[in-house]
Design a protein around this motif. Sequence first.
Motif: not given
Lengths: 420, 219
Positions: A263-287
């Motif tokens: 969620x937080x380090x990934x895009x910075x590690x690969x050097x570009x914003x993600x083309x998809x969303x990242x959510x923790x399972x708990x966030x998805x369930x609450x949605x």
Amino acid sequence: MSASLDKGVRVLKEMIDAPIASYFSSCVHCGICAEACLFYTETSDPKFTPIHKVEPMRRIWQQEYTLLGRLAKLVGLAKPVTDEELGKWKELVYDSCTFCGRCSAVCPVGNDIVYMVRKMREGMSAAGHAPEGLKGAVTRTINIGSPMGVKLPAVKAQMKHVEADYGIPIPLDQEGAEYLVTLSSMEIINFPEYLGAIAKIMRHVGKTWTLSSEAFEATNAGMQIGNSDLARVIVARVVAGAEKLKVKTVISPECGHAYTALRWEGANLIGRPFTFKVQHIVEVLDEFRAAGLLKTEGMETDRLSFHDPCQLARRGGVIQPQRNLMKMVAKEFVEMPEAGYMNWCCGGGGGASSIEEGEYLRIEAFQVKKRQLDAVKPDRLVTACANCRIVLEEGLEHYKMNLPVVGLTETIAEHIPDPE
Amino acid sequence: MDQLQFLTWVRGPGLNLALLVFVLGVLWRLIEIYGLGRKTDLSAPRHVPGASGWATIARRSLPAPGLLKSSPVTYIGGYIFHVGLAVVVFLFAPHVALVDALVGVTWPALPSQVIDFATVVTMVAMVAVLVDRHVKWAKRFLSTFGDWFAWLLTFLPLLTGWLAVQHLLLPYTLMLALHILSVELLLVCLPFTKLFHAFTSFGSRWFNGTMNGHKGVPV
């Protein structure tokens, strides 16, 4: 200076940015960070004071980036960082720091000490001073695909078991699915009920989802050891898998640091914003809950409490969703003192649980968790991180506390009505 | 050099020199620190009210939950001496007059009895935090020469100022000159010691608040 020390010092130098320089300049040695750190409060050993854990990096900052420090170095008055010193610091930077972030939450001058320790680990691993347990986890992740050595056939075997037990097909490599579900090795090996729960919930809410044969592992030992090059290789697998299958959202499993890595380090590690969303399972369930898709039936009647994984809550900003979900299924939901934002760590986050020589410290540090639990005396403890779960179980066993620990997703799934 | 010459020097060339080192030192240190910059965060932000650098600058002035109990002297002593210092430095009539003479800006001062009281309370609080530094394990462990030195740099202007006003220990002229000299010493050293947190703690709080605010965590 040995080659590895030279490399470590060079990496530490590269790590220093304006926030780090500001943090070092602001520290007044008030010692309040110590009071927030479970390794200090439970051992009373001042060497575990959080800001002290980055002392070698402070000297490098001083000697390389400040006028007076450079002058002192020039005339030979500066104390150089040595290999031996970094060796001694291994216990402080790895074994006794779980990236829990309580220190960063309390520092009066505002220092984000975890941010500093995370960077300090980059230099430590470059200098060859990472713990063997973490080195092994990273090597296995890079070479085999997972820190516990799990390969795709093991995942497929687990899928078959779950399909047989739950009677629901587990999709693999389904292009165009809305959600890509990722796992932690711990869930593949120890907690297969997680996958079954996902299958049950996804069928119930009517969402398309898939596992990926190349992106099933969400954990990132490269981030834990402090090697951004390797962390990038590991996170890139998930990115490649998600982009190949054209999913909208990648679901981070019940694992705290996997969430931070994606969620937080990934895009910075690969050097570009993600083309998809990242959510923790708990966030998805609450949605799903908020959208009225997730409908549970029946309630747990015993006394339940929730352990907030640090990377999910304090370091990740997900605090309310798990409480909304708990209230759906728990008749008696009790909060431990300091639960939520200031919750105390299980003692094994940030890779600490894979460090064998740190076990005695984890057991010592667990006393604070014991106090938190003793204050509310739950019948069962729910959490949303497989690593917390294992570490909690070890601590509970050591202190002879009879308290089952369960995952939130599986707890919710148990209340999903069977399809008519 | 007699007492009057000494006083004349510290009020004139001494003060100018100290102010010059202070201003240049502060600018140099700010550039040295903030000039390092930081990378842009490429992760998708989560927006939550109150999760920002500015909010953290304000929020961190209050103790974190539960910590007032574990570090009472640090917090209470710390509040008293910081507020006390601000009151004594900025609201004592001769100080207000000095600023007026230097830059032509003025504001109301407090009666000298109030300043007297504030000075004593501030000094007591400073002694309390000093003792606490000695007796509290983690604090003592962290302490270096810089900590004791910074304490002395801050304490001397208070003590000499109070003694001068009370006409104690030394002749007034000499004590006043020593008071001004101690302030000059403080000004010269501030940018290069931990006292520089007077500037950077705002930047540090802002960074912490902004970077965690990006994640939707009001820290």
